[in-house]
Design a protein around this motif. Structure first.
Motif, PDB file in Angstrom:
ATOM      1  N   ILE A   4       0.829  -1.210   0.000  1.00  0.00           N
ATOM      2  CA  ILE A   4       0.000   0.000   0.000  1.00  0.00           C
ATOM      3  C   ILE A   4       0.866   1.265   0.000  1.00  0.00           C
ATOM      4  O   ILE A   4       0.628   2.157  -0.828  1.00  0.00           O
ATOM      5  CB  ILE A   4      -1.001   0.000   1.176  1.00  0.00           C
ATOM      6  N   PRO A   5       1.881   1.387   0.859  1.00  0.00           N
ATOM      7  CA  PRO A   5       2.723   2.588   0.784  1.00  0.00           C
ATOM      8  C   PRO A   5       3.422   2.736  -0.567  1.00  0.00           C
ATOM      9  O   PRO A   5       3.540   3.848  -1.095  1.00  0.00           O
ATOM     10  CB  PRO A   5       3.741   2.384   1.914  1.00  0.00           C
ATOM     11  N   HIS A  19      -6.779   9.899  -2.151  1.00  0.00           N
ATOM     12  CA  HIS A  19      -7.939  10.172  -1.297  1.00  0.00           C
ATOM     13  C   HIS A  19      -8.097  11.656  -0.998  1.00  0.00           C
ATOM     14  O   HIS A  19      -9.150  12.096  -0.575  1.00  0.00           O
ATOM     15  CB  HIS A  19      -7.846   9.381   0.000  1.00  0.00           C
ATOM     16  N   ASP A  20      -7.061  12.445  -1.225  1.00  0.00           N
ATOM     17  CA  ASP A  20      -7.160  13.888  -0.993  1.00  0.00           C
ATOM     18  C   ASP A  20      -8.040  14.564  -2.035  1.00  0.00           C
ATOM     19  O   ASP A  20      -8.577  15.635  -1.802  1.00  0.00           O
ATOM     20  CB  ASP A  20      -5.770  14.531  -1.009  1.00  0.00           C
ATOM     21  N   ILE A  39      -8.546  -2.592  -3.471  1.00  0.00           N
ATOM     22  CA  ILE A  39      -8.010  -1.378  -2.866  1.00  0.00           C
ATOM     23  C   ILE A  39      -8.807  -0.214  -3.431  1.00  0.00           C
ATOM     24  O   ILE A  39      -8.917  -0.058  -4.645  1.00  0.00           O
ATOM     25  CB  ILE A  39      -6.516  -1.215  -3.187  1.00  0.00           C
ATOM     26  N   GLU A  40      -9.387   0.584  -2.540  1.00  0.00           N
ATOM     27  CA  GLU A  40     -10.186   1.744  -2.942  1.00  0.00           C
ATOM     28  C   GLU A  40      -9.317   2.999  -2.979  1.00  0.00           C
ATOM     29  O   GLU A  40      -8.199   3.000  -2.469  1.00  0.00           O
ATOM     30  CB  GLU A  40     -11.350   1.942  -1.975  1.00  0.00           C
ATOM     31  N   SER A  41      -9.853   4.072  -3.544  1.00  0.00           N
ATOM     32  CA  SER A  41      -9.085   5.313  -3.683  1.00  0.00           C
ATOM     33  C   SER A  41      -8.703   5.941  -2.356  1.00  0.00           C
ATOM     34  O   SER A  41      -7.778   6.743  -2.290  1.00  0.00           O
ATOM     35  CB  SER A  41      -9.845   6.324  -4.546  1.00  0.00           C
ATOM     36  N   ASP A  42      -9.385   5.550  -1.261  1.00  0.00           N
ATOM     37  CA  ASP A  42      -8.972   6.024   0.072  1.00  0.00           C
ATOM     38  C   ASP A  42      -7.978   5.045   0.712  1.00  0.00           C
ATOM     39  O   ASP A  42      -7.653   5.157   1.873  1.00  0.00           O
ATOM     40  CB  ASP A  42     -10.174   6.231   0.985  1.00  0.00           C
ATOM     41  N   PHE A  43      -7.520   4.072  -0.090  1.00  0.00           N
ATOM     42  CA  PHE A  43      -6.548   3.054   0.289  1.00  0.00           C
ATOM     43  C   PHE A  43      -7.088   2.067   1.320  1.00  0.00           C
ATOM     44  O   PHE A  43      -6.337   1.399   2.011  1.00  0.00           O
ATOM     45  CB  PHE A  43      -5.212   3.668   0.726  1.00  0.00           C
TER      46      PHE A  43
END
Length: 75
Positions: A4-5, A19-20, A39-43
């Motif tokens: 994820i990172p 997500h911003d 995995i969604e756009s807000d992670f």
């Protein structure tokens, strides 16, 4: 644990929305060792115990078709 990172860094480096940016949302499906993760756009990381999954505009139709195929032994 590092996926994820690394994904977030790669997306930001290439100017993909994160997500911003609430105007854009996306989903990404990743298969790892026989398991599907979304995995969604807000992670947010999602996992389902079923052997299949779907994302996108036709999610409900795809899941229904795969459910039927799985119940009949075709999947």
């Amino acid at each position: 644990a590092e996926f994820i990172p690394e994904l977030r860094g790669s997306l930001e480096l290439n100017d993909y929305p994160t997500h911003d940016d609430e105007k854009e949302s996306w989903s990404l499906m990743v298969g790892v060792r026989g398991h599907l993760f979304v995995i969604e756009s807000d992670f947010h990381l999602g996992y389902d115990e079923m052997c299949y999954n779907a994302i996108g505009a036709g999610t409900e139709y795809a899941l229904g078709a795969m459910f039927t195929s799985n119940e009949s032994g075709q999947l």
